[in-house]
Design a protein around this motif. Structure first.
Motif, PDB file in Angstrom:
ATOM      1  N   GLN A   4       0.082  -4.587  -5.685  1.00 53.44           N
ATOM      2  CA  GLN A   4      -0.853  -3.583  -6.172  1.00 53.44           C
ATOM      3  C   GLN A   4      -0.118  -2.509  -6.950  1.00 53.44           C
ATOM      4  OE1 GLN A   4      -2.844  -2.329  -2.537  1.00 53.44           O
ATOM      5  NE2 GLN A   4      -4.723  -3.228  -3.311  1.00 53.44           N
ATOM      6  N   LYS A   5      -0.793  -1.978  -7.939  1.00 55.09           N
ATOM      7  CA  LYS A   5      -0.228  -0.897  -8.746  1.00 55.09           C
ATOM      8  C   LYS A   5      -0.762   0.430  -8.237  1.00 55.09           C
ATOM      9  CE  LYS A   5       1.827  -3.662 -11.633  1.00 55.09           C
ATOM     10  NZ  LYS A   5       3.242  -3.849 -11.556  1.00 55.09           N
ATOM     11  N   HIS A   6       0.112   1.379  -8.089  1.00 53.05           N
ATOM     12  CA  HIS A   6      -0.256   2.719  -7.643  1.00 53.05           C
ATOM     13  C   HIS A   6       0.252   3.730  -8.647  1.00 53.05           C
ATOM     14  CE1 HIS A   6      -1.607   1.223  -3.774  1.00 53.05           C
ATOM     15  NE2 HIS A   6      -0.545   0.454  -3.795  1.00 53.05           N
ATOM     16  N   ASN A   7      -0.312   4.918  -8.594  1.00 45.65           N
ATOM     17  CA  ASN A   7       0.067   6.001  -9.507  1.00 45.65           C
ATOM     18  C   ASN A   7      -0.151   5.619 -10.963  1.00 45.65           C
ATOM     19  OD1 ASN A   7       0.671   8.013  -7.727  1.00 45.65           O
ATOM     20  ND2 ASN A   7       2.866   7.662  -7.727  1.00 45.65           N
ATOM     21  N   GLN A   8      -1.290   5.009 -11.232  1.00 46.01           N
ATOM     22  CA  GLN A   8      -1.644   4.646 -12.600  1.00 46.01           C
ATOM     23  C   GLN A   8      -2.562   5.723 -13.166  1.00 46.01           C
ATOM     24  OE1 GLN A   8      -0.372   1.608 -14.061  1.00 46.01           O
ATOM     25  NE2 GLN A   8       0.861   1.933 -12.240  1.00 46.01           N
ATOM     26  N   GLY A   9      -2.555   5.887 -14.455  1.00 51.27           N
ATOM     27  CA  GLY A   9      -3.417   6.876 -15.084  1.00 51.27           C
ATOM     28  C   GLY A   9      -2.782   8.252 -15.080  1.00 51.27           C
ATOM     29  N   GLU A  10      -3.624   9.257 -15.199  1.00 55.39           N
ATOM     30  CA  GLU A  10      -3.138  10.635 -15.246  1.00 55.39           C
ATOM     31  C   GLU A  10      -2.556  11.028 -13.887  1.00 55.39           C
ATOM     32  OE1 GLU A  10      -4.727  15.136 -16.299  1.00 55.39           O
ATOM     33  OE2 GLU A  10      -6.126  13.461 -16.332  1.00 55.39           O
ATOM     34  N   LEU A  11      -1.396  11.624 -13.896  1.00 56.77           N
ATOM     35  CA  LEU A  11      -0.727  12.033 -12.666  1.00 56.77           C
ATOM     36  C   LEU A  11      -0.677  13.554 -12.579  1.00 56.77           C
ATOM     37  CD1 LEU A  11       2.320   9.577 -12.632  1.00 56.77           C
ATOM     38  CD2 LEU A  11       0.086   9.289 -11.547  1.00 56.77           C
ATOM     39  N   LYS A  12      -0.680  14.033 -11.340  1.00 57.60           N
ATOM     40  CA  LYS A  12      -0.558  15.465 -11.084  1.00 57.60           C
ATOM     41  C   LYS A  12       0.405  15.645  -9.929  1.00 57.60           C
ATOM     42  CE  LYS A  12      -3.262  19.597 -10.179  1.00 57.60           C
ATOM     43  NZ  LYS A  12      -4.621  20.142 -10.068  1.00 57.60           N
ATOM     44  N   GLU A  38       7.157   7.558  -3.945  1.00 54.23           N
ATOM     45  CA  GLU A  38       5.890   8.052  -4.467  1.00 54.23           C
ATOM     46  C   GLU A  38       4.757   7.072  -4.180  1.00 54.23           C
ATOM     47  OE1 GLU A  38       8.703   7.891  -6.240  1.00 54.23           O
ATOM     48  OE2 GLU A  38       9.144   9.930  -6.898  1.00 54.23           O
ATOM     49  N   ASP A  39       5.022   5.779  -4.363  1.00 47.99           N
ATOM     50  CA  ASP A  39       3.993   4.766  -4.089  1.00 47.99           C
ATOM     51  C   ASP A  39       3.645   4.720  -2.602  1.00 47.99           C
ATOM     52  OD1 ASP A  39       3.966   4.164  -6.761  1.00 47.99           O
ATOM     53  OD2 ASP A  39       4.688   2.101  -6.536  1.00 47.99           O
TER      54      ASP A  39
END
Length: 63
Positions: A4-12, A38-39
């Motif tokens: 699975q992919k995590h931390n996709q898209g806009e990050l804050k 982080e993941d």
């Protein structure tokens, strides 16, 4: 789950102070699993969020 992919898209950024043993546990898990810390944190927070809809007011009320 590793696929699975995590931390996709806009990050804050979220900066928090947490217990030392929790940080050390996550560092060890990251080293053992090969996943970025982080993941692992995002996975943990997503699981917490999914289990605690009551904190967001999104759980059904049973009368």
């Amino acid at each position: 789950m590793k696929s699975q992919k995590h931390n996709q898209g806009e990050l804050k950024e979220l900066k928090v102070k947490i217990e030392k043993d929790i940080v050390e546990s996550f560092e060890g898990m990251a080293k053992t699993s090969g996943l970025p810390i982080e993941d692992l944190v995002v996975i943990a927070l997503k699981r917490f969020k999914a289990s605690h809809g009551d904190y967001t007011g999104k759980t059904p009320k049973f009368d």
